[in-house]
Scaffold this motif. Structure first.
Motif, PDB file in Angstrom:
ATOM      1  N   SER A 506       0.819  -1.219   0.000  1.00 51.32           N
ATOM      2  CA  SER A 506       0.000   0.000   0.000  1.00 51.32           C
ATOM      3  C   SER A 506       0.850   1.264   0.000  1.00 51.32           C
ATOM      4  O   SER A 506       0.408   2.311   0.434  1.00 51.32           O
ATOM      5  CB  SER A 506      -0.920   0.000   1.220  1.00 51.32           C
ATOM      6  OG  SER A 506      -0.161  -0.098   2.424  1.00 51.32           O
ATOM      7  N   PHE A 507       2.092   1.146  -0.511  1.00 48.13           N
ATOM      8  CA  PHE A 507       3.001   2.290  -0.495  1.00 48.13           C
ATOM      9  C   PHE A 507       2.528   3.376  -1.456  1.00 48.13           C
ATOM     10  O   PHE A 507       2.100   3.109  -2.573  1.00 48.13           O
ATOM     11  CB  PHE A 507       4.416   1.847  -0.886  1.00 48.13           C
ATOM     12  CG  PHE A 507       5.389   2.973  -1.021  1.00 48.13           C
ATOM     13  CD1 PHE A 507       5.998   3.518   0.095  1.00 48.13           C
ATOM     14  CD2 PHE A 507       5.696   3.507  -2.274  1.00 48.13           C
ATOM     15  CE1 PHE A 507       6.895   4.570  -0.030  1.00 48.13           C
ATOM     16  CE2 PHE A 507       6.599   4.547  -2.401  1.00 48.13           C
ATOM     17  CZ  PHE A 507       7.192   5.075  -1.268  1.00 48.13           C
ATOM     18  N   THR A 508       2.602   4.596  -1.013  1.00 50.43           N
ATOM     19  CA  THR A 508       2.378   5.765  -1.869  1.00 50.43           C
ATOM     20  C   THR A 508       3.570   6.701  -1.704  1.00 50.43           C
ATOM     21  O   THR A 508       4.191   6.747  -0.640  1.00 50.43           O
ATOM     22  CB  THR A 508       1.084   6.515  -1.492  1.00 50.43           C
ATOM     23  OG1 THR A 508       1.161   6.894  -0.108  1.00 50.43           O
ATOM     24  CG2 THR A 508      -0.139   5.639  -1.736  1.00 50.43           C
ATOM     25  N   ALA A 509       3.868   7.434  -2.771  1.00 49.52           N
ATOM     26  CA  ALA A 509       5.021   8.353  -2.716  1.00 49.52           C
ATOM     27  C   ALA A 509       4.825   9.346  -1.597  1.00 49.52           C
ATOM     28  O   ALA A 509       3.748   9.948  -1.469  1.00 49.52           O
ATOM     29  CB  ALA A 509       5.164   9.085  -4.047  1.00 49.52           C
ATOM     30  N   PRO A 510       5.842   9.524  -0.730  1.00 49.30           N
ATOM     31  CA  PRO A 510       5.697  10.436   0.403  1.00 49.30           C
ATOM     32  C   PRO A 510       5.546  11.875  -0.047  1.00 49.30           C
ATOM     33  O   PRO A 510       6.090  12.287  -1.065  1.00 49.30           O
ATOM     34  CB  PRO A 510       7.000  10.232   1.177  1.00 49.30           C
ATOM     35  CG  PRO A 510       7.972   9.742   0.161  1.00 49.30           C
ATOM     36  CD  PRO A 510       7.165   8.906  -0.801  1.00 49.30           C
TER      37      PRO A 510
END
Length: 559
Positions: A506-510
């Motif tokens: 579930s990673f999204t660009a910080p």
């Protein structure tokens, strides 16, 4: 016999002039064989003048001129190469042709040929990597002999009438061959002596400068201060053998050693006008005590009689000076004056690098503290809530969690250093994960598989924990069950890839907030320490996994 003596006298005048010129910068280009256009032009001009001068100094003999012109032509070719030799010979030959006589054409041709012969020898020796032989008097004598014999043969072949040409050669051949061969050999001996002296001084200068550089490296890393300045002046004093050495900042003497150290005391204000002037005008000032009077500003009985003041700079800003002194009745040698300026440039670079190192250390510490500030508040809040929930049902477990929390924050305090061992970093992460596992209970599983070879290797401190925290906070923390975080190493042809993986995907660009800044700092510190190959990489397959990894290159594995 009279002709030989006359030519030898002419040759002596020729060599005296050459010796006098050898003391000037005009001869410096001749001391090193070079293909640069400026070198070749200098050779052409200088030896063309010698060639023409040899003709003017010549003796009229039977409608011809007995001369030492061959020295200039041959030497032009020897030191400038075939093209320069041809040009010098042609210039000298055309000048001889302008003077007339029944040998004018023959002499023009032969002088050009002599320059070319010298140039061909130059080409041969340079290609064979034997250019040092160009300064060998025996080699020069031999090639001049060949050139002069060639000249006599050309005169016999070209000059008309033949009988007159033959009679002329019979009279002048031996005297000219002897005078020109000896003259060329002595000429190159002058150059050889000059070259030896130049190389000796250069070697002395280089050896002292390298020794000073080697002994002083790293001293300024801890700052431009009295303690470090004292170490530097002692090194310079020992290596240069001058009367005294001092270093100042913009306001006071930082260190002084040598003659006059009884009254030139460290940490006293600068009172010398020449020192203040050198800093204000950002230029070197030399007071030799004769043409430029020098008088110590502190004591009238000071034995110092001359001073060289050189500004120390960090970039364009003057931060102080280095000063070399000699006692009265002794002047600073040229080599020490040149070395003093070189030392000042070296020290300026070292001071600038020391400032940079200090700024880098402060920046590193600030970055680590920023990472600490990012993790500590919310982690401490969550940890205390977890311990509060556990303490009632399982006091022993709560006690264990408190110990891990204590270990975690104790590690944080220790990690204000730039690097730690992989084993210590994992211990820090384990303390963090133990508390997080208690918070998530059965929703979090952790697996760690790191190659034993890596455990004692150094990595930038506070590297893994932000990655693990990111995997929990933005990954498995959003799962209702079955969350898993894996920390593992994989060897490849480039080194070891270290990966922190979660199974949430579930990673999204910080965003440009503290969390995003944290990842930026981690990757920056990795690349600064390991190189660009270690840049943090993120791979996400939505709903399946997120992998954040970096490489420890092979050349760092053994360190």
């Amino acid at each position: 016999m009279d002709l030989i003596l006359s030519l030898l006298q002419q040759m002596c005048v020729y060599l005296v002039l050459a010796y006098m010129l050898s003391k000037t910068p005009i001869f410096l280009p001749l001391l090193n064989i070079s293909s640069r256009l400026s070198h070749k032009f200098s050779c052409y001009v200088l030896f063309s003048l010698f060639c023409i001068m040899g003709t003017y100094f010549g003796l009229n003999f039977n409608d011809a001129i007995a001369n030492t012109r061959a020295i200039g032509a041959v030497m032009g070719g020897l030191f400038g190469g075939p093209i320069v030799g041809f040009a010098v010979g042609l210039t000298g030959g055309m000048h001889r042709y302008s003077l007339g006589g029944f040998t004018d054409v023959a002499c023009a041709i032969s002088t050009t040929a002599e320059g070319l012969i010298g140039g061909l020898l130059h080409l041969y020796l340079v290609k064979k990597d034997k250019s040092d032989l160009l300064f060998n008097p025996i080699v020069v004598l031999a090639i001049t002999f060949i050139a002069e014999v060639s000249q006599m043969l050309i005169i016999i072949s070209v000059a008309k009438p033949f009988d007159q040409a033959y009679a002329l050669v019979a009279e002048i051949a031996a005297p000219m061959i002897i005078a020109n061969c000896i003259g060329a050999a002595l000429f190159v001996s002058i150059l050889q002596d000059r070259k030896t002296i130049y190389e000796k001084y250069s070697a002395t200068f280089s050896r002292r400068a390298l020794t000073i550089a080697e002994r002083s490296v790293g001293i300024w890393n801890s700052g431009f201060n009295t303690e470090n300045a004292d170490k530097i002046v002692r090194i310079i004093y020992e290596e240069t053998n001058v009367g005294a050495v001092a270093i100042t900042d913009k306001e006071k003497i930082l260190a002084f050693i040598g003659t006059g150290d009884s009254h030139h005391q460290p940490n006293t204000p600068i009172s010398s006008e020449c020192t203040l002037q050198a800093m204000e005008e950002n230029r070197v000032i030399y007071l030799d005590g004769r043409d430029s009077p020098y008088q110590c500003s502190i004591s009238d009985t000071c034995k110092l009689g001359s001073v060289l003041v050189i500004p120390l700079r960090t970039g364009k800003e003057v931060v102080g000076t280095i000063k070399l002194y000699e006692p009265k009745r002794k002047l600073l040698s040229n080599i020490n004056r040149s070395m003093g300026e070189g030392i000042a440039q070296l020290l300026s670079s070292q001071i600038l690098y020391g400032d940079f190192q200090q700024q880098q250390t402060l920046l590193t510490q600030s970055e680590i503290k920023l990472l600490h500030a990012q993790v500590n508040p919310h982690f401490l809040f969550n940890a205390l809530n977890t311990i509060s929930a556990v303490i009632r049902r399982d006091p022993d477990k709560a006690r264990e969690l408190i110990q891990h929390l204590s270990h975690f924050f104790r590690s944080n305090l220790k990690q204000n250093i730039e690097t730690v061992s992989f084993k210590d970093e994992l211990a820090h992460v384990n303390a963090y994960l133990t508390i997080e596992k208690a918070r998530f209970t059965d929703r979090l599983d952790v697996e760690i598989k790191i190659d034993d070879e890596l455990l004692d290797k150094l990595i930038p401190s506070f590297t893994l924990q932000p990655l693990v925290e990111n995997a929990i906070k933005h990954g498995v923390g959003n799962l209702l069950e079955g969350g898993k975080v894996s920390i593992y190493s994989q060897q490849n042809s480039l080194g070891y890839r270290i990966t922190v993986e979660d199974n949430a995907g579930s990673f999204t660009a910080p965003q440009q907030d503290h969390e995003g800044l944290g990842m930026v700092i981690v990757t920056k510190r990795l690349t600064n320490y390991f190189g660009d190959m270690a840049e943090l990489q993120t791979h996400c397959h939505h709903g399946q996994f997120t992998r954040m990894s970096f490489l420890i290159p092979n050349d760092k594995i053994g360190k």
